[in-house]
Design a protein around this motif. Structure first.
Motif, PDB file in Angstrom:
ATOM      1  N   ALA A  34      13.592  19.045  14.620  1.00 37.46           N
ATOM      2  CA  ALA A  34      12.652  17.936  14.815  1.00 37.46           C
ATOM      3  C   ALA A  34      11.682  17.847  13.649  1.00 37.46           C
ATOM      4  CB  ALA A  34      11.888  18.121  16.127  1.00 37.46           C
ATOM      5  N   LEU A  35      11.258  19.004  13.133  1.00 42.59           N
ATOM      6  CA  LEU A  35      10.347  19.030  11.982  1.00 42.59           C
ATOM      7  C   LEU A  35      11.011  18.412  10.750  1.00 42.59           C
ATOM      8  CD1 LEU A  35       7.524  20.082  11.106  1.00 42.59           C
ATOM      9  CD2 LEU A  35       8.660  22.188  10.394  1.00 42.59           C
ATOM     10  N   ILE A  36      12.269  18.774  10.500  1.00 38.09           N
ATOM     11  CA  ILE A  36      13.013  18.205   9.364  1.00 38.09           C
ATOM     12  C   ILE A  36      13.156  16.696   9.536  1.00 38.09           C
ATOM     13  CG2 ILE A  36      15.251  18.167   8.204  1.00 38.09           C
ATOM     14  CD1 ILE A  36      15.509  21.150   8.885  1.00 38.09           C
ATOM     15  N   ALA A  37      13.455  16.258  10.769  1.00 33.64           N
ATOM     16  CA  ALA A  37      13.579  14.823  11.033  1.00 33.64           C
ATOM     17  C   ALA A  37      12.276  14.099  10.737  1.00 33.64           C
ATOM     18  CB  ALA A  37      13.994  14.593  12.486  1.00 33.64           C
ATOM     19  N   SER A  38      11.137  14.727  11.038  1.00 36.58           N
ATOM     20  CA  SER A  38       9.842  14.083  10.763  1.00 36.58           C
ATOM     21  C   SER A  38       9.618  13.910   9.265  1.00 36.58           C
ATOM     22  CB  SER A  38       8.699  14.906  11.377  1.00 36.58           C
ATOM     23  OG  SER A  38       8.444  16.093  10.657  1.00 36.58           O
ATOM     24  N   PHE A  39      10.049  14.899   8.459  1.00 38.40           N
ATOM     25  CA  PHE A  39       9.922  14.786   6.999  1.00 38.40           C
ATOM     26  C   PHE A  39      10.749  13.607   6.478  1.00 38.40           C
ATOM     27  CE2 PHE A  39       9.088  19.603   6.806  1.00 38.40           C
ATOM     28  CZ  PHE A  39       7.708  19.401   6.861  1.00 38.40           C
ATOM     29  N   ILE A  40      11.972  13.494   6.975  1.00 39.79           N
ATOM     30  CA  ILE A  40      12.848  12.411   6.525  1.00 39.79           C
ATOM     31  C   ILE A  40      12.280  11.056   6.948  1.00 39.79           C
ATOM     32  CG2 ILE A  40      15.159  11.409   6.740  1.00 39.79           C
ATOM     33  CD1 ILE A  40      16.220  14.258   7.069  1.00 39.79           C
ATOM     34  N   MET A  41      11.758  10.975   8.161  1.00 43.49           N
ATOM     35  CA  MET A  41      11.141   9.735   8.620  1.00 43.49           C
ATOM     36  C   MET A  41       9.937   9.368   7.763  1.00 43.49           C
ATOM     37  SD  MET A  41      11.278  10.039  12.774  1.00 43.49           S
ATOM     38  CE  MET A  41      10.360   8.504  12.958  1.00 43.49           C
ATOM     39  N   ALA A  42       9.129  10.370   7.416  1.00 48.63           N
ATOM     40  CA  ALA A  42       7.953  10.106   6.586  1.00 48.63           C
ATOM     41  C   ALA A  42       8.368   9.580   5.212  1.00 48.63           C
ATOM     42  CB  ALA A  42       7.120  11.381   6.432  1.00 48.63           C
ATOM     43  N   MET A  43       9.425  10.152   4.636  1.00 52.88           N
ATOM     44  CA  MET A  43       9.920   9.688   3.338  1.00 52.88           C
ATOM     45  C   MET A  43      10.383   8.233   3.417  1.00 52.88           C
ATOM     46  SD  MET A  43      12.080  13.062   2.147  1.00 52.88           S
ATOM     47  CE  MET A  43      12.932  12.139   0.877  1.00 52.88           C
ATOM     48  N   VAL A  44      11.081   7.896   4.509  1.00 53.35           N
ATOM     49  CA  VAL A  44      11.544   6.521   4.690  1.00 53.35           C
ATOM     50  C   VAL A  44      10.356   5.578   4.850  1.00 53.35           C
ATOM     51  CG1 VAL A  44      12.789   4.966   6.238  1.00 53.35           C
ATOM     52  CG2 VAL A  44      13.775   7.183   5.652  1.00 53.35           C
ATOM     53  N   GLY A  45       9.374   5.986   5.652  1.00 49.20           N
ATOM     54  CA  GLY A  45       8.195   5.148   5.853  1.00 49.20           C
ATOM     55  C   GLY A  45       7.428   4.895   4.567  1.00 49.20           C
ATOM     56  N   LEU A  46       7.249   5.944   3.786  1.00 48.92           N
ATOM     57  CA  LEU A  46       6.553   5.796   2.506  1.00 48.92           C
ATOM     58  C   LEU A  46       7.352   4.923   1.541  1.00 48.92           C
ATOM     59  CD1 LEU A  46       5.226   9.445   2.009  1.00 48.92           C
ATOM     60  CD2 LEU A  46       3.875   7.407   2.548  1.00 48.92           C
ATOM     61  N   GLN A  47       8.683   5.080   1.567  1.00 46.75           N
ATOM     62  CA  GLN A  47       9.538   4.263   0.705  1.00 46.75           C
ATOM     63  C   GLN A  47       9.413   2.788   1.067  1.00 46.75           C
ATOM     64  OE1 GLN A  47      13.685   5.218   1.004  1.00 46.75           O
ATOM     65  NE2 GLN A  47      14.322   3.710  -0.512  1.00 46.75           N
ATOM     66  N   VAL A  48       9.379   2.480   2.373  1.00 45.64           N
ATOM     67  CA  VAL A  48       9.219   1.095   2.813  1.00 45.64           C
ATOM     68  C   VAL A  48       7.877   0.543   2.354  1.00 45.64           C
ATOM     69  CG1 VAL A  48       8.944  -0.381   4.846  1.00 45.64           C
ATOM     70  CG2 VAL A  48      10.765   1.333   4.790  1.00 45.64           C
ATOM     71  N   LEU A  49       6.813   1.336   2.473  1.00 43.63           N
ATOM     72  CA  LEU A  49       5.477   0.895   2.059  1.00 43.63           C
ATOM     73  C   LEU A  49       5.413   0.651   0.554  1.00 43.63           C
ATOM     74  CD1 LEU A  49       3.184   3.245   4.189  1.00 43.63           C
ATOM     75  CD2 LEU A  49       3.371   0.760   4.387  1.00 43.63           C
ATOM     76  N   VAL A  50       5.925   1.612  -0.227  1.00 44.17           N
ATOM     77  CA  VAL A  50       5.884   1.487  -1.694  1.00 44.17           C
ATOM     78  C   VAL A  50       6.688   0.276  -2.153  1.00 44.17           C
ATOM     79  CG1 VAL A  50       6.616   2.575  -3.850  1.00 44.17           C
ATOM     80  CG2 VAL A  50       5.461   3.937  -2.091  1.00 44.17           C
ATOM     81  N   GLU A  51       7.869   0.079  -1.574  1.00 38.32           N
ATOM     82  CA  GLU A  51       8.724  -1.038  -1.975  1.00 38.32           C
ATOM     83  C   GLU A  51       8.084  -2.369  -1.608  1.00 38.32           C
ATOM     84  OE1 GLU A  51      11.770  -3.149  -3.617  1.00 38.32           O
ATOM     85  OE2 GLU A  51      11.301  -1.002  -3.791  1.00 38.32           O
ATOM     86  N   ALA A  52       7.420  -2.439  -0.456  1.00 31.69           N
ATOM     87  CA  ALA A  52       6.763  -3.679  -0.039  1.00 31.69           C
ATOM     88  C   ALA A  52       5.617  -4.031  -0.977  1.00 31.69           C
ATOM     89  CB  ALA A  52       6.253  -3.539   1.392  1.00 31.69           C
ATOM     90  N   VAL A  53       4.808  -3.029  -1.308  1.00 26.91           N
ATOM     91  CA  VAL A  53       3.673  -3.262  -2.206  1.00 26.91           C
ATOM     92  C   VAL A  53       4.167  -3.627  -3.602  1.00 26.91           C
ATOM     93  CG1 VAL A  53       1.675  -2.186  -3.315  1.00 26.91           C
ATOM     94  CG2 VAL A  53       2.120  -1.773  -0.882  1.00 26.91           C
ATOM     95  N   ARG A  54       5.206  -2.941  -4.087  1.00 25.45           N
ATOM     96  CA  ARG A  54       5.737  -3.226  -5.417  1.00 25.45           C
ATOM     97  C   ARG A  54       6.259  -4.655  -5.518  1.00 25.45           C
ATOM     98  NH1 ARG A  54      10.128  -4.209  -7.654  1.00 25.45           N
ATOM     99  NH2 ARG A  54      11.285  -3.946  -5.692  1.00 25.45           N
ATOM    100  N   SER A  55       7.066  -5.056  -4.538  1.00 23.77           N
ATOM    101  CA  SER A  55       7.639  -6.407  -4.581  1.00 23.77           C
ATOM    102  C   SER A  55       6.555  -7.468  -4.415  1.00 23.77           C
ATOM    103  CB  SER A  55       8.706  -6.558  -3.497  1.00 23.77           C
ATOM    104  OG  SER A  55       8.169  -6.328  -2.216  1.00 23.77           O
ATOM    105  N   TRP A  56       5.508  -7.150  -3.703  1.00 28.18           N
ATOM    106  CA  TRP A  56       4.389  -8.094  -3.535  1.00 28.18           C
ATOM    107  C   TRP A  56       3.733  -8.380  -4.887  1.00 28.18           C
ATOM    108  CZ3 TRP A  56       1.989  -9.824   1.236  1.00 28.18           C
ATOM    109  CH2 TRP A  56       0.844 -10.583   1.037  1.00 28.18           C
ATOM    110  N   TYR A  57       3.420  -7.305  -5.626  1.00 26.85           N
ATOM    111  CA  TYR A  57       2.739  -7.480  -6.917  1.00 26.85           C
ATOM    112  C   TYR A  57       3.664  -8.041  -7.982  1.00 26.85           C
ATOM    113  CZ  TYR A  57      -1.553  -5.254  -5.378  1.00 26.85           C
ATOM    114  OH  TYR A  57      -2.731  -4.972  -4.722  1.00 26.85           O
TER     115      TYR A  57
END
Length: 295
Positions: free
Chosen positions: A84-107
């Motif tokens: 479950a801990l490993i799954a949380s790390f992978i989820m966090a990476m995906v969430g951060l990737q979605v945020l970074v990509e959204a902000v990048r494409s916005w600018y």
């Protein structure tokens, strides 16, 4: 159903997630290229990373089924929590990737409008993923499995990602392409929040943290056992999806060894029956007043 049978039943949920991610990621990637939808392509690649999380959960469930040995006297159930801990790390990476990509494409001003059919694909995939979430969530509650519950929450997050992609695609068709970025940011924050909740719960369990209200309930159950004069200590920790309890009680010092042992058995039986405790260790001591009388 014993603990190992429950874990084997939980494996079905992990396999359902892996199969769903394999099919949906291929479907999204193919449709993303056909309909020129960057949101759908990103969602497809996101599902490929989710396969890794589901495989980690499956491996954790497999390891937790190993019987106790000389190095693991209580078994390997904590492999569930590590998964479950490993799954949380992978989820966090995906969430951060979605945020970074959204902000990048916005600018960068990337507001291209994809084919509307890609929104329909995203909605279909979201519905399928919600179905997988409901199945795994129900199964995780039934067998009280933390690793499978983490996988279920990952399924739900992926459904939200697909819904966010659909919202953005539809918004682009109606002249509000920025809606895609807003939806992506909201989804990214939601995924990170879910990852944090799983991480917090997993680390709490791995460091032998235990809910105080549950501990109070355990103490109350022990106090109601006939013959228990006083409770000196009650400790509990979570081992995978199971609870281990250590109890120190005082009894009448005039009781025989057999009578004191019978009280211990009653304490163990009540905790196992009333609270579904996997392992109870009871240490019995004579009442302090009796010790003072003999000193």
């Amino acid at each position: 159903m014993n603990a190992y049978e429950e874990i084997r039943k939980g494996e079905r949920g992990a396999w359902v997630s892996i199969a769903a991610y394999l099919v949906l990621s291929a479907f999204k990637l193919i449709c993303g290229y056909l309909f020129a939808s960057s949101a759908l392509l990103a969602d497809g690649f996101n599902n490929l990373t989710d396969i890794v999380a589901s495989v980690a959960v499956l491996i954790g469930l497999r390891i937790s089924q190993k019987p106790p040995d000389s190095d693991h006297a209580y078994g390997h159930f904590r492999a569930e929590t590590v998964a479950a801990l490993i799954a949380s790390f992978i989820m966090a990476m995906v969430g951060l990737q979605v945020l970074v990509e959204a902000v990048r494409s916005w600018y960068e001003g990337d507001f291209a409008a994809p084919n509307l059919w890609s929104a329909a694909v995203a909605v279909i995939c979201a519905v399928v993923m919600l179905g997988v979430y409901r199945y795994n969530h129900r199964l995780a509650l039934q067998i009280n499995n933390q690793a499978l519950m983490a996988a279920a929450k990952d399924n739900r997050s992926d459904a939200w990602v697909s819904i966010g992609a659909a919202v953005g695609i539809v918004g682009a068709q109606f002249g509000i392409p920025w809606l895609d970025k807003v939806a992506a940011i909201a989804v990214g924050l939601l995924i990170c929040k879910t990852a944090w909740e799983i991480f917090r719960d997993s680390t709490h369990r791995l460091t032998d943290g235990f809910d105080q209200e549950q501990l109070t309930d355990l103490r109350s159950s022990v106090a109601r056992v006939p013959g228990v004069e006083m409770i000196k200590d009650v400790k509990a920790r979570v081992h995978g999806s199971h609870v281990l309890v250590d109890v120190v009680i005082e009894v009448d010092g005039g009781l025989s060894l057999i009578e004191g042992h019978q009280i211990c058995d009653q304490v163990e039986e009540r905790l196992k029956r009333s609270h579904n405790i996997m392992h109870v260790h009871v240490h019995v001591e004579p009442r302090m007043d009796d010790l003072a009388d003999h000193s």
